[in-house]
Scaffold this motif. Structure first.
Motif, short mmCIF file in Angstrom:
data_model
loop_
_atom_site.label_atom_id
_atom_site.label_comp_id
_atom_site.label_asym_id
_atom_site.label_seq_id
_atom_site.Cartn_x
_atom_site.Cartn_y
_atom_site.Cartn_z
N LEU A 57 41.19 43.06 42.87
CA LEU A 57 41.86 43.21 41.60
C LEU A 57 42.44 41.92 41.16
O LEU A 57 42.41 41.78 39.83
CB LEU A 57 42.86 44.55 41.49
CG LEU A 57 43.48 44.56 40.28
CD1 LEU A 57 42.52 45.14 39.09
CD2 LEU A 57 44.47 45.74 40.24
N LEU A 58 43.15 41.29 42.06
CA LEU A 58 43.74 40.03 41.57
C LEU A 58 43.31 39.12 40.65
O LEU A 58 43.69 38.78 39.80
CB LEU A 58 44.47 39.23 42.73
CG LEU A 58 45.68 40.17 43.55
CD1 LEU A 58 46.03 39.21 44.77
CD2 LEU A 58 46.90 40.36 42.67
N PRO A 59 41.65 38.75 40.93
CA PRO A 59 41.21 37.74 40.20
C PRO A 59 41.20 38.40 38.59
O PRO A 59 41.15 37.74 37.76
CB PRO A 59 39.61 37.64 40.68
CG PRO A 59 39.87 38.18 42.23
CD PRO A 59 40.91 39.03 41.94
N VAL A 60 40.79 39.67 38.49
CA VAL A 60 40.85 40.31 37.28
C VAL A 60 42.12 40.09 36.51
O VAL A 60 42.08 39.68 35.33
CB VAL A 60 40.35 41.79 37.28
CG1 VAL A 60 40.38 42.44 35.93
CG2 VAL A 60 38.86 41.88 37.73
N LEU A 61 43.09 40.57 37.16
CA LEU A 61 44.42 40.31 36.64
C LEU A 61 44.80 38.76 36.19
O LEU A 61 45.31 38.69 35.09
CB LEU A 61 45.49 41.00 37.39
CG LEU A 61 45.48 42.64 37.57
CD1 LEU A 61 46.60 43.07 38.68
CD2 LEU A 61 45.36 43.32 36.33
N THR A 62 44.45 38.09 36.93
CA THR A 62 44.78 36.61 36.71
C THR A 62 43.84 36.14 35.58
O THR A 62 44.61 35.41 34.86
CB THR A 62 44.24 35.72 38.00
OG1 THR A 62 44.98 36.17 39.26
CG2 THR A 62 44.72 34.39 37.84
#
Length: 122
Positions: A90-95
């Motif tokens: 999820l972190l790359p999407v949120l970033t």
């Protein structure tokens, strides 16, 4: 709740549980409008104001947050609901899609939704 079917009661409990951040069977009234909308009840700002859920200023115009939510809440929802994701996924999407958090940990969610929808191809 006598007028609600067992399925409707489960939907209400589930929606309520999303906004029970402390796990103590309570929900801040600030989130009541969103919770009701999640149940497809769609109360107007006037209705929320009438029942005391929405604060008003001296000019009687509703004070509405600029459609923002807590970054941590968005992260929790995306990890926990629907198809399970790992935080690392999820972190790359949120970033890429989330604007920076403000001092209180909130983000405007409309830019996030627009960026996510731009990536969806029919």
């Amino acid at each position: 709740m006598a007028d609600l079917s067992a399925r409707d009661v489960e939907k209400v409990k589930f929606a309520f549980s999303i906004y029970d951040f402390e796990g103590n069977d309570t929900m801040d009234a600030f989130y009541m409008g969103e919770c009701l909308r999640a149940l497809n009840l769609n109360p107007t700002l006037a209705v929320l104001e009438k029942v005391g859920i929405l604060a008003t200023s001296t000019s009687s115009s509703p004070l509405v947050s600029v459609r923002r939510m807590m970054y941590a809440e968005l992260e929790h929802i995306l990890i926990s609901l629907g198809e399970r994701l790992e935080k690392e996924e999820l972190l790359p999407v949120l970033t890429e899609c989330c604007p920076p958090e403000d001092d209180e940990g909130f983000i405007p969610y409309e830019p996030f939704v627009k960026k996510i929808c731009e990536g969806v191809k029919p």
